[in-house]
Design a protein around this motif. Structure first.
Motif, PDB file in Angstrom:
ATOM      1  N   ARG A   1      -3.048  19.061 -40.737  1.00  0.00           N
ATOM      2  CA  ARG A   1      -3.818  19.319 -41.595  1.00  0.00           C
ATOM      3  C   ARG A   1      -4.567  18.432 -42.849  1.00  0.00           C
ATOM      4  O   ARG A   1      -5.092  17.620 -43.282  1.00  0.00           O
ATOM      5  CB  ARG A   1      -4.292  20.874 -41.869  1.00  0.00           C
TER       6      ARG A   1
ATOM      7  N   SER B   1      -0.235  18.990 -35.306  1.00  0.00           N
ATOM      8  CA  SER B   1      -0.230  20.472 -35.728  1.00  0.00           C
ATOM      9  C   SER B   1      -1.320  21.355 -34.526  1.00  0.00           C
ATOM     10  O   SER B   1      -2.386  20.705 -34.677  1.00  0.00           O
ATOM     11  CB  SER B   1       0.025  20.853 -36.747  1.00  0.00           C
TER      12      SER B   1
ATOM     13  N   SER C   1       2.604  22.498 -43.029  1.00  0.00           N
ATOM     14  CA  SER C   1       3.080  22.786 -43.837  1.00  0.00           C
ATOM     15  C   SER C   1       4.788  23.346 -43.429  1.00  0.00           C
ATOM     16  O   SER C   1       6.190  23.864 -44.013  1.00  0.00           O
ATOM     17  CB  SER C   1       2.725  24.209 -43.802  1.00  0.00           C
TER      18      SER C   1
HETATM   19  C1  LIG Z   1      -0.290  33.438 -31.885  1.00  0.00           C
HETATM   20  C2  LIG Z   1      -0.450  31.639 -33.036  1.00  0.00           C
HETATM   21  C3  LIG Z   1      -0.262  30.411 -32.383  1.00  0.00           C
HETATM   22  C4  LIG Z   1      -0.334  29.386 -32.962  1.00  0.00           C
HETATM   23  N1  LIG Z   1       0.442  28.915 -32.391  1.00  0.00           N
HETATM   24  C5  LIG Z   1       0.590  26.821 -33.161  1.00  0.00           C
HETATM   25  C6  LIG Z   1       1.959  26.093 -32.236  1.00  0.00           C
HETATM   26  O1  LIG Z   1       1.567  26.137 -31.299  1.00  0.00           O
HETATM   27  N2  LIG Z   1       1.130  24.905 -33.141  1.00  0.00           N
HETATM   28  C7  LIG Z   1       1.245  25.028 -34.404  1.00  0.00           C
HETATM   29  O2  LIG Z   1       1.547  23.698 -35.025  1.00  0.00           O
HETATM   30  N3  LIG Z   1       0.242  26.195 -34.910  1.00  0.00           N
HETATM   31  C8  LIG Z   1       0.023  27.483 -34.501  1.00  0.00           C
HETATM   32  N4  LIG Z   1      -0.005  27.982 -35.392  1.00  0.00           N
HETATM   33  C9  LIG Z   1      -1.288  28.089 -36.435  1.00  0.00           C
HETATM   34  C10 LIG Z   1       0.031  28.220 -37.900  1.00  0.00           C
HETATM   35  O3  LIG Z   1       0.453  29.273 -37.937  1.00  0.00           O
HETATM   36  C11 LIG Z   1      -0.674  27.251 -38.471  1.00  0.00           C
HETATM   37  O4  LIG Z   1      -1.363  28.121 -38.575  1.00  0.00           O
HETATM   38  C12 LIG Z   1      -0.331  25.792 -38.170  1.00  0.00           C
HETATM   39  O5  LIG Z   1       1.077  25.425 -37.450  1.00  0.00           O
HETATM   40  C13 LIG Z   1      -0.519  24.880 -39.537  1.00  0.00           C
HETATM   41  O6  LIG Z   1      -0.869  23.536 -39.542  1.00  0.00           O
HETATM   42  P1  LIG Z   1      -0.808  22.683 -40.823  1.00  0.00           P
HETATM   43  O7  LIG Z   1       0.721  22.734 -40.694  1.00  0.00           O
HETATM   44  O8  LIG Z   1      -0.953  20.823 -40.000  1.00  0.00           O
HETATM   45  O9  LIG Z   1      -1.808  22.999 -41.941  1.00  0.00           O
HETATM   46  P2  LIG Z   1      -1.318  23.739 -43.233  1.00  0.00           P
HETATM   47  O10 LIG Z   1      -0.957  24.629 -42.956  1.00  0.00           O
HETATM   48  O11 LIG Z   1      -2.994  24.051 -43.983  1.00  0.00           O
HETATM   49  O12 LIG Z   1      -0.588  22.790 -43.954  1.00  0.00           O
HETATM   50  C14 LIG Z   1      -1.005  21.660 -44.400  1.00  0.00           C
HETATM   51  C15 LIG Z   1      -0.249  20.511 -45.381  1.00  0.00           C
HETATM   52  O13 LIG Z   1      -0.353  19.179 -44.982  1.00  0.00           O
HETATM   53  C16 LIG Z   1      -0.590  18.455 -46.661  1.00  0.00           C
HETATM   54  N5  LIG Z   1      -0.551  18.035 -47.128  1.00  0.00           N
HETATM   55  C17 LIG Z   1      -2.349  17.921 -47.503  1.00  0.00           C
HETATM   56  N6  LIG Z   1      -2.760  16.737 -47.474  1.00  0.00           N
HETATM   57  C18 LIG Z   1      -1.803  16.304 -47.721  1.00  0.00           C
HETATM   58  C19 LIG Z   1      -1.150  14.921 -48.265  1.00  0.00           C
HETATM   59  N7  LIG Z   1      -2.641  13.422 -48.195  1.00  0.00           N
HETATM   60  N8  LIG Z   1       0.118  14.175 -48.128  1.00  0.00           N
HETATM   61  C20 LIG Z   1       0.926  15.219 -47.300  1.00  0.00           C
HETATM   62  N9  LIG Z   1       0.706  16.188 -47.579  1.00  0.00           N
HETATM   63  C21 LIG Z   1      -0.841  16.487 -47.007  1.00  0.00           C
HETATM   64  C22 LIG Z   1       0.137  19.776 -47.230  1.00  0.00           C
HETATM   65  O14 LIG Z   1       0.999  20.309 -48.477  1.00  0.00           O
HETATM   66  C23 LIG Z   1       0.637  21.340 -46.392  1.00  0.00           C
HETATM   67  O15 LIG Z   1       1.488  21.639 -46.525  1.00  0.00           O
HETATM   68  C24 LIG Z   1      -0.594  29.576 -34.562  1.00  0.00           C
HETATM   69  C25 LIG Z   1      -0.938  30.513 -34.773  1.00  0.00           C
HETATM   70  C26 LIG Z   1      -0.519  32.275 -34.275  1.00  0.00           C
HETATM   71  C27 LIG Z   1      -1.617  32.998 -34.789  1.00  0.00           C
END
Ligand SMILES: Cc1cc2nc3c(=O)[nH]c(=O)nc-3n(C[C@H](O)[C@H](O)[C@H](O)COP(=O)(O)OP(=O)(O)OC[C@H]3O[C@@H](n4cnc5c(N)ncnc54)[C@H](O)[C@@H]3O)c2cc1C
Ligand SMILES: Nc1ncnc2c1ncn2[C@@H]1O[C@H](COP(=O)(O)O)[C@@H](O)[C@H]1O
Lengths: 320, 262
Positions: free
Chosen positions: A208, A233, A266
């Protein structure tokens, strides 16, 4: 020596790397006999022989492409009858697991999916699995019938071991169920020119924090500097920034590369489930508290838009 | 015309909780909160959408095989809008593996009567993703699995399966077993009205004898696989964490070079 059936995953005769890994593992248990199906089946023989297949059983029929899963189960069952193997190994793709499970049921056998290692044991092959998002490592066996085991990509280093690889035609008669589910259309996935996500030695993923489809260029540039595959992700996929085929995690691909680089991710449990067995893990995240940092060998707390381009430039400079 | 849909749902330990193994190497279901597997919510959702888009009389039954607490999963599915529920519960089921689960589900589905079975893509605890295929094999009906899009019309089920190498359009006649992925569309939240209505919906309980099954066919005893050991993965040794002060990318490159990736 006992024979071990290895199901061959190939595209028009080009053998995919996970199958070569299966041959390497099969040799720990017995003599690999490969089963190659569909268009180009016989063209797989050279690569399979080079990696230890003593025999290559082939069968070409339109059914393999025109109907889902069951024709392949029929063929493996025919091969099982012909060979009476000590085990059957299948690559752990979505389809591979379905084929393996149905085969096991027909054979009156047990099935183990997603093994990450395999060794010979007194009571048959012992499979290592990584469960609960890799929080636990289990060792298990099939206790009834011919063990049917699916193995994840990148579980073992491929070793060449030239063998005869004699091609033999397999005779298959399709079951009544074989034509139950028709494939009425197929759109091949466009090739990006980058390595296959599950097979790559290095995976560079964005989450994200990448904040937009166009910004994925930053992730891709880093990937290309390393010859890596690109992952994402679920948050990035759900936002429409990157295709679902590149999703890493519980409901995406499970990867186990030598190096995994996560930027703007994250580290949620469902993401970790798909990458926690990577050998070296690196993260860039601007939040020092992000759970991904619990996993890393090296982490940089900072803005990915500063850190990642600088990293890419430095890699290019070092590679000259 | 009527269409009978059975949705198979699993009650699983919460993935964000501290999951572990019990002494007999089965999944410990006592110390962790359980819930309806999130991936099965997508199956319930697609059943509801098929019902809403259909001119037929559609009846949706949710089916679970699991311990007493698994009723919570059924209740959630009923509050989303399913019509009735079946709970297969028996002490002898403890430790049943995928092959055994598919046997129990097949018997229950046949007893309930069905035109279409809809499952999730995988359970969030076992993550095998094989039960729907096994169920189709046992029932002797087409498997139309891992769909990110599904529709039912005139006794035919159609869907899109996004595979590794290609995206495929699939088609089969009913009766059939379908499984849907988390790409099939967000599952709805139960409404207050739905939650109230669910309390009055029928939940049937069946045990093994209701399904003409013997204890030896299921459970740990009937399992086709044996877990010899389960060890907690050693915590990764704490890595180096640096704060970017303008040189973060270069420091990272130096680390990668040291590990011979560059
Ligand atoms: C049944 C189920 C299955 C799922 N399957 C998957 C799956 O297969 N794969 C998966 O990934 N997720 C899956 N999820 C979702 C998972 O729970 C998380 O919601 C998801 O992984 C979050 O993605 P993220 O880390 O990109 O986003 P976020 O959790 O929002 O994290 C974004 C991170 O980016 C950092 N950030 C923001 N801007 C910057 C910047 N400019 N520079 C550096 N860092 C920055 C933030 O500090 C934060 O830590 C599933 C959920 C469920 C309920
Ligand atoms: N005990 C169970 N009760 C009901 N449905 C189940 C059960 N186990 C698995 N399923 C169904 O099968 C799907 C795939 O599960 P699995 O093969 O265990 O990953 C799940 O999404 C459920 O729809």
């Amino acid at each position: 020596m006992a024979e071990v059936l290895v199901y061959v995953d190939h595209v028009d005769g080009a053998v995919r790397k996970p199958t070569l890994e299966l041959l390497t593992l099969a040799r720990r248990i017995g003599e690999p006999v490969a089963v190659a199906l569909g268009a180009g089946a016989a063209d797989t023989a050279a690569a399979l022989a080079e990696h230890g297949a003593v025999k290559v059983l082939t069968h070409e029929a339109a059914e393999y492409a025109d109907y889902l899963v069951v024709p392949k189960v029929d063929a493996l069952q025919a091969a099982h009858e012909a060979v009476s193997p000590a085990a059957v190994l299948v690559p752990s793709s979505a389809e591979g697991k379905e084929v393996a499970a149905r085969l096991a049921l027909r054979l009156g056998s047990g099935v183990i999916t997603d093994a990450v290692d395999l060794e010979a044991g007194d009571e048959g092959p012992v499979a290592t699995q990584s469960v609960f998002a890799a929080a636990y490592t289990t060792k298990s066996r099939v206790s009834k019938g011919t063990p049917v085991i699916t193995v994840k990509p990148n579980s073992v280093a491929v070793e060449a071991a030239p063998a005869a690889g004699a091609v033999e035609a397999l005779s298959v008669s399709f079951s009544e169920q074989a034509t139950g589910t028709k494939v009425t259309g197929r759109t091949p996935r466009e090739s990006t020119g980058r390595p296959e996500l599950t097979e790559a030695a290095i995976v560079v993923s964005g989450g994200r924090g990448v904040n937009g489809a166009e910004n994925f260029a930053v992730i891709e540039a880093l990937a290309d500097s390393l010859g890596a595959a690109v992952g994402a992700s679920r948050a990035a996929v759900d936002a429409g920034w990157y295709p679902h085929t590149n999703q890493v995690g519980q409901t995406g691909k499970s990867v186990s590369p030598q190096l995994y680089i996560a930027s703007g991710i994250s580290g949620a449990i469902q993401h970790r489930a798909g990458m926690q067995t990577s050998k070296t893990i690196v993260a860039v995240n601007k939040d020092a508290e992000a759970p991904i940092f619990d996993l890393v060998d090296y982490g940089v707390v900072g803005d990915l838009f500063d850190v990642v381009p600088q990293l890419t430039e430095e890699i290019k400079a070092r590679k000259g | 015309m009527s269409l009978r849909i059975v949705v198979t749902v699993k009650y699983v330990p919460d993935a964000t909780g501290d999951r572990h193994f019990a002494d007999d190497l089965t999944v410990d279901r006592d110390d962790v909160d359980g819930l309806l597997s999130e991936l099965d919510e997508y199956a319930v959702e697609q059943a509801l959408q098929i019902s809403e888009n259909s001119d037929d009389d559609v009846e949706i039954t949710v089916l679970t095989v699991g311990p007493e607490d698994a009723k919570d999963a059924l209740r959630k599915a009923l509050s989303m809008g399913a019509d009735k529920a079946i709970h297969v519960e028996d002490d002898d089921l403890h430790g049943t593996d995928a092959i055994g689960t598919s046997l129990v589900l097949a018997k229950a589905v046949e007893k309930a009567g069905y035109d279409l079975v809809i499952s999730g893509m995988a359970s969030t605890d076992g993550v095998m993703g094989v039960v729907p295929a096994l169920l189709a094999e046992r029932l002797g009906v087409p498997q139309v699995t891992l769909l990110s899009e599904v529709s039912v019309e005139d006794g035919t089920v159609k869907g899109r399966r996004d595979g590794d190498a290609a995206s495929e359009q699939l088609e089969a006649s009913l009766p059939a077993v379908v499984s849907v992925t988390d790409q099939s569309g967000e599952a709805r939240y139960p409404s207050f009205k739905g939650i109230m209505a669910a309390k009055k919906k029928p939940v049937q309980s069946w045990d093994l004898s209701d399904l003409d099954l013997e204890a030896e066919e299921v459970g740990l005893e009937g399992a086709y696989t044996t877990v010899d050991s389960a060890t907690e993965r050693p915590a990764r040794t704490a890595g180096t964490i640096v704060k970017d002060e303008g040189e973060g990318g270069k420091q990272l490159a130096a680390f990668l070079a040291e590990r011979k990736f560059v």
